[in-house]
Design an enzyme around this catalytic site. Structure first.
Site, short mmCIF file in Angstrom:
data_model
loop_
_atom_site.label_atom_id
_atom_site.label_comp_id
_atom_site.label_asym_id
_atom_site.label_seq_id
_atom_site.Cartn_x
_atom_site.Cartn_y
_atom_site.Cartn_z
N GLU A 124 0.85 -1.18 0.00
CA GLU A 124 0.00 0.00 0.00
C GLU A 124 0.90 1.25 0.00
O GLU A 124 1.88 1.27 0.73
CB GLU A 124 -0.90 0.04 1.23
N ALA A 126 2.07 0.31 10.74
CA ALA A 126 1.71 -1.07 10.51
C ALA A 126 0.81 -1.17 9.28
O ALA A 126 0.28 -0.17 8.82
CB ALA A 126 0.96 -1.64 11.71
N MET A 127 0.67 -2.40 8.77
CA MET A 127 -0.06 -2.61 7.52
C MET A 127 -0.93 -3.85 7.60
O MET A 127 -0.49 -4.90 8.03
CB MET A 127 0.98 -2.72 6.39
N GLU A 128 -2.17 -3.69 7.09
CA GLU A 128 -3.21 -4.69 7.29
C GLU A 128 -3.27 -5.79 6.24
O GLU A 128 -4.34 -6.38 6.04
CB GLU A 128 -4.56 -3.97 7.32
N ASN A 129 -2.18 -6.12 5.56
CA ASN A 129 -2.19 -7.18 4.54
C ASN A 129 -3.04 -8.36 4.99
O ASN A 129 -2.96 -8.79 6.14
CB ASN A 129 -0.77 -7.70 4.32
N HIS A 165 -6.41 -1.54 15.20
CA HIS A 165 -6.66 -0.84 13.94
C HIS A 165 -6.42 -1.78 12.75
O HIS A 165 -7.29 -1.91 11.88
CB HIS A 165 -5.75 0.38 13.85
N GLU A 166 -5.29 -2.40 12.71
CA GLU A 166 -4.98 -3.27 11.56
C GLU A 166 -5.91 -4.47 11.53
O GLU A 166 -6.35 -4.90 10.46
CB GLU A 166 -3.51 -3.71 11.58
#
Ligand code: BES
Ligand code: ZN
Length: 873
Positions: free
Chosen positions: A126, A267-270, A302-303
């Protein structure tokens, strides 16, 4: 100046993807120094004409392209430039494209696409990182089914992860091995993730509301396992909360979190493979502060919440970013409120909004919650899209009420599951579930700027009526003029002289530029409580007197407005004092103010005192907040006056402060409850106050606290107080800290941060030492932020030193980082963007710095967009 103008993208140009993708198979062959990616994609024509297939690709070496097995030739069968691969529309409606690319993750300092962090390969796709892995229609409305095969050396990369379910593993030649992953849920490519490295994990399980068991794992470098347990608990709490509050169940059998040290964001929600900055996973009391624990809990939530608000239902295009981010921030804020304290959560969220988003909304980069154009999408992961976006969801929650809002989100999940949608689609669900007309409300998504809201009140003792006239206005912002009145929900109460509410709390729906609301049968002159809970993100001005404010500080049933009244009162006093100092006039701190501060302090001795709330009430608006209420800002002058006032308060209330400090001193084993954290917050607030006032005990108390600390919260607060001084205790503590934590990256970030944010006169020398220190590096964003963001954002008095040395220091870093990591470089520009708000001499120096950046050769689109827009406004 760049002469080639980068492309601007416009919302109005949106078109459906000309080709859809049935499925994609990605094959990664990872070698030290190069990775070969083979992408085999089943395309389907999605339009009637003969539009070409346009694939994004950057920083790639293209090896080969085949259609249905036939090798294509460059220039003859396809066109290639440094950003786009163009294939003429194939004759067949469905076709299989095989593209082989070579990439070099080891050399990738931009940290998007595939890169290496401390020996671990990981991805960040992203918003547009997937195009740095292979050629693809890199846009969120192209959703498809991914299978991924990863092959790498078994010794260096024993762990090979991707999204979805593990379906095959096996050995390959030369000591290599592979895994195959299949994601059963369609997703856009920005949610693709891969991790390959030598990681260990902690494991747990979660039983979902329908009885399914989900395996949970948190993967970290060997030795970090012990620091993962808090994050695991936060994950399980989040999963449970989403079931209870939104009826949302996790949809796969496995949920992985991987922590890496080099990460541009938090952080990232992959899908099923969240990738986190270590700073937002690892937490234990010796190395993480209470604030860090709260952040970890919030970001894990959140993620995780993105699995439904972002992944199952995603954005049609990146202009809709707030569809997932604003909604998910709203959800994580509610979660954190439930886990800790609603009033404190609201205060902290509003404080962040005002400190960061209000200036953005009134500055050169103002944009709507849904922007309508951008050059570089990474520049639009902003406090406006996130924090104001969350406020816009919160207002819809307020307008609908809790129950109807839940019906509306149920409808949203049902109607749009596995789709890529727009903000209109979301609001339509709110309308359909409630029967409300939200067409005027939608302006919150499209009009930039913070509305000014003015309230004039009147009590008529004869007719026993109380009236309040509300006026709204919205200033022009770059590219937007003549704005329309918005629908502003104003939560409102009336409080009688005895402190009791005279009416049931109500919502005033302001829809016109000006409206008057009247209340009958009000027997005595009440004090109005306006905008309770900060029910709309506006700048409120009222005709409340200081007496009214002091009354509300004590009597308002709304915790937020009790705090707010105290802050407005303090701001008035501070501003008067600063005005006086600018005119070289004397100023006496009003006795009423001193006394009301004393009454607040006295609350600390009540047995049922909420110490978290009290700490916030005692905190005077800081330089940044005060500066927002002034023009021609001189942060050094503000700092001086603020210190004088604090010094006088400390002199007047020395005994109470000493007692509060001693009563709340940490003793015994560390406890991580909300109460225990609140107590530490109060203790450390008082220590900081004494430090600011240069109280005679400040250094010795801080050193004693430092030496005795059994947790990072107390240790860092003490170190921070010492770092404001030029004492031998300061250097002793810094040396001890370094010795103790030199191998712990996150703790070392704090060592850098606490020095860079210290208001010492020697700060420029300190900074010079920090960036030449062996442990400093420009390639790890956390370390960069620990020096440059700390200095630029947390140290306004020194950053804005009249010499301009602070501006030059930051500017050098931005120029350097432009070539290393453009996303990080562009974020570092933030403290320079609002140059027009400062005193003329400062303006001049800040503008010169922006121009120096603008003239940098090879300026990235990221930095170019922010700097050129800042200069233009
Ligand atoms: N989707 C974002 C991560 C992201 C942001 C990726 C920008 C690429 C570019 C993620 O969900 C997110 O919002 N993370 C925040 C933390 C969150 C708690 C607000 C972050 O990384 O700061
Ligand atoms: Zn997010």
């Amino acid at each position: 100046m760049r002469t080639d103008m980068p492309q601007t993208f416009y919302l109005k140009d949106y078109q459906n993807p000309p080709f859809t993708v049935d499925q994609i198979h990605l094959d990664f062959d990872i070698f030290d120094g190069k990775t070969i990616v083979t992408a085999t994609t089943a395309y389907k024509k999605n339009h009637d004409g003969d539009l070409p297939l346009i694939l994004n690709g950057e920083h790639l070496d293209l090896i080969s392209v085949k259609i249905d097995g036939a090798l294509l030739t460059k220039d003859q069968d396809y066109q290639l430039d440094d950003k786009i691969l163009t294939l003429p529309c194939p004759a067949q409606d469905s076709f299989r494209l095989e593209i082989v690319t070579e990439i070099n993750p080891e050399k990738n300092t931009r940290l998007d696409g595939l890169y290496q962090s401390g020996g671990t390969y990981c991805t960040q796709c992203e918003a547009q990182g997937f195009r740095c892995i292979t050629y693809f229609q890199d846009r969120p409305d192209v959703m498809t089914y991914f299978t991924v095969r990863i092959t790498a050396d078994e010794k260096t990369c024993p762990v090979l992860l991707s999204n979805g379910n593990l379906t095959h593993t096996g050995k390959a030649a030369d000591g290599r091995h592979y895994t195959v992953w299949e994601d059963p849920i369609a997703k856009p490519c920005y949610l693709f993730a891969l991790v390959a490295g030598d990681l260990v994990h902690i494991a747990d399980t979660f039983k979902t509301m329908s009885g399914k068991n989900v395996d949970l794992r948190i993967c970290v470098r060997e030795g970090d396992q012990d620091q993962c347990h808090f994050a695991m608990k936060a994950l399980k709490d989040s999963m449970k909360w989403d079931e209870e509050k939104y009826g949302r169940e996790y949809d796969l059998d496995l949920f992985n979190i991987v922590a890496v040290s080099d990460f541009n964001m938090g952080a990232m929600e992959n899908k099923s493979l969240n990738i986190f900055n270590t700073a937002l996973v690892l937490a234990q009391p010796e190395t993480a502060t209470d604030r860090d624990f709260e952040r970890v809990e919030a970001v894990i939530a959140h993620e995780y919440f993105h699995n439904w608000t972002g992944n199952r239902i995603t954005c049609r295009d990146w202009f809709q970013l707030s569809l997932k981010e604003g909604l998910t921030v709203f959800r994580d804020q509610c979660f954190s409120g439930d886990m800790n304290s609603h009033a404190v959560q609201r205060i902290d969220d509003v404080d962040l909004l005002r400190r960061m988003q209000f200036p953005e909304d009134s500055g050169p980069l103002a944009h709507p919650v849904r922007p309508d154009n951008y050059i570089e999408i990474n520049n639009f992961y902003t406090v406006t899209v996130y924090e104001k976006g969350s406020e816009v969801i919160r207002m819809q929650h307020t307008l609908l009420g809790d129950e109807t809002f839940r019906k509306a989100t149920d409808l949203y999940f049902e109607r749009h599951d596995e789709q890529a949608v727009t903000c209109e689609d979301f609001v339509k669900c709110m309308e359909d579930a409630s029967g409300e007309d939200l067409s005027q409300f939608f302006l919150w998504y499209t009009q930039a700027g913070t509305p000014a809201l003015n309230a004039v009140t009147n009590y008529d003792a004869g007719t026993k009526t109380f009236s309040i006239t509300l006026r709204q206005s919205l200033a022009d912002t770059p590219g937007q003029t003549n704005k329309k009145p918005m629908h502003i929900p104003v939560r409102f109460g009336l409080i009688g002289p005895d402190g009791q509410d005279l009416i049931d709390e109500t919502i005033l729906h302001l829809k016109q530029a000006e409206q008057t609301f009247t209340f009958d049968n009000i027997d005595e002159k009440p004090v109005p409580s306006i905008l309770r809970g900060f029910s709309a993100p506006v700048k409120l001005s009222t005709d409340l007197s200081n007496d009214d404010l002091r009354f509300l500080m004590v009597n308002d049933t709304d915790g937020f407005n009790r705090w707010e009244s105290g802050q407005i009162y303090a701001l008035r006093v501070l501003n008067e004092a600063i005005d006086a100092s600018e005119k070289d006039q004397d100023f006496d701190l009003p006795q009423d103010f001193i006394d009301s501060y004393g009454s607040l302090l006295a609350q600390a001795f009540d047995t049922d005192c909420d110490k978290a709330l009290l700490t916030r009430a005692l905190s005077l608006p800081d330089i940044t907040v005060i500066g927002q209420h002034r023009s021609n800002v001189n942060p050094q002058a503000i700092d001086n006056v603020r210190r004088e006032i604090i010094t006088e308060l400390v002199e007047k209330h020395g005994d109470a402060l000493r007692k509060i400090y001693q009563d709340n001193r940490s003793a015994g084993a560390f406890i991580n409850s909300f109460e225990a954290r609140s107590k530490r917050a109060l203790q450390n607030f008082v220590l900081g106050l004494l430090g600011t006032a240069k109280h005679e005990n400040a250094v010795s108390w801080a050193k004693t606290q430092y030496d005795a600390a059994n947790n990072m919260t107390d240790r860092l607060a003490a170190l921070s107080a010492l770092c404001q001084t030029d004492s031998s205790e300061r250097s002793e503590a810094l040396a001890h800290y370094y010795d103790t934590f030199k191998t712990h990256q996150l703790a070392m970030d704090k060592w850098f941060n606490v020095q860079a944010s210290a208001g010492r006169d020697q700060i420029m020398d300190d900074l010079a030492l920090l960036i030449t220190h062996d442990d400093f590096t420009y390639t790890t964003p956390n370390r960069v932020r620990s020096v440059f963001s700390a200095f630029g954002m947390l140290n306004p008095a020194k950053f804005h030193d009249e010499s301009g040395a602070g501006y030059d220091f930051l500017t050098d870093a931005i120029i350097k980082l432009n070539g290393i990591n453009p996303q990080i470089a562009s974020r570092l520009v933030t403290p320079l963007r609002d140059w027009k708000r400062y005193s003329p001499d400062r303006q001049e120096k800040m503008r010169a710095c922006l121009e120096r950046i603008a003239e940098t050769p090879n300026l990235s689109d990221n930095v170019f967009e922010i700097v050129s827009k800042s200069l233009k406004a």
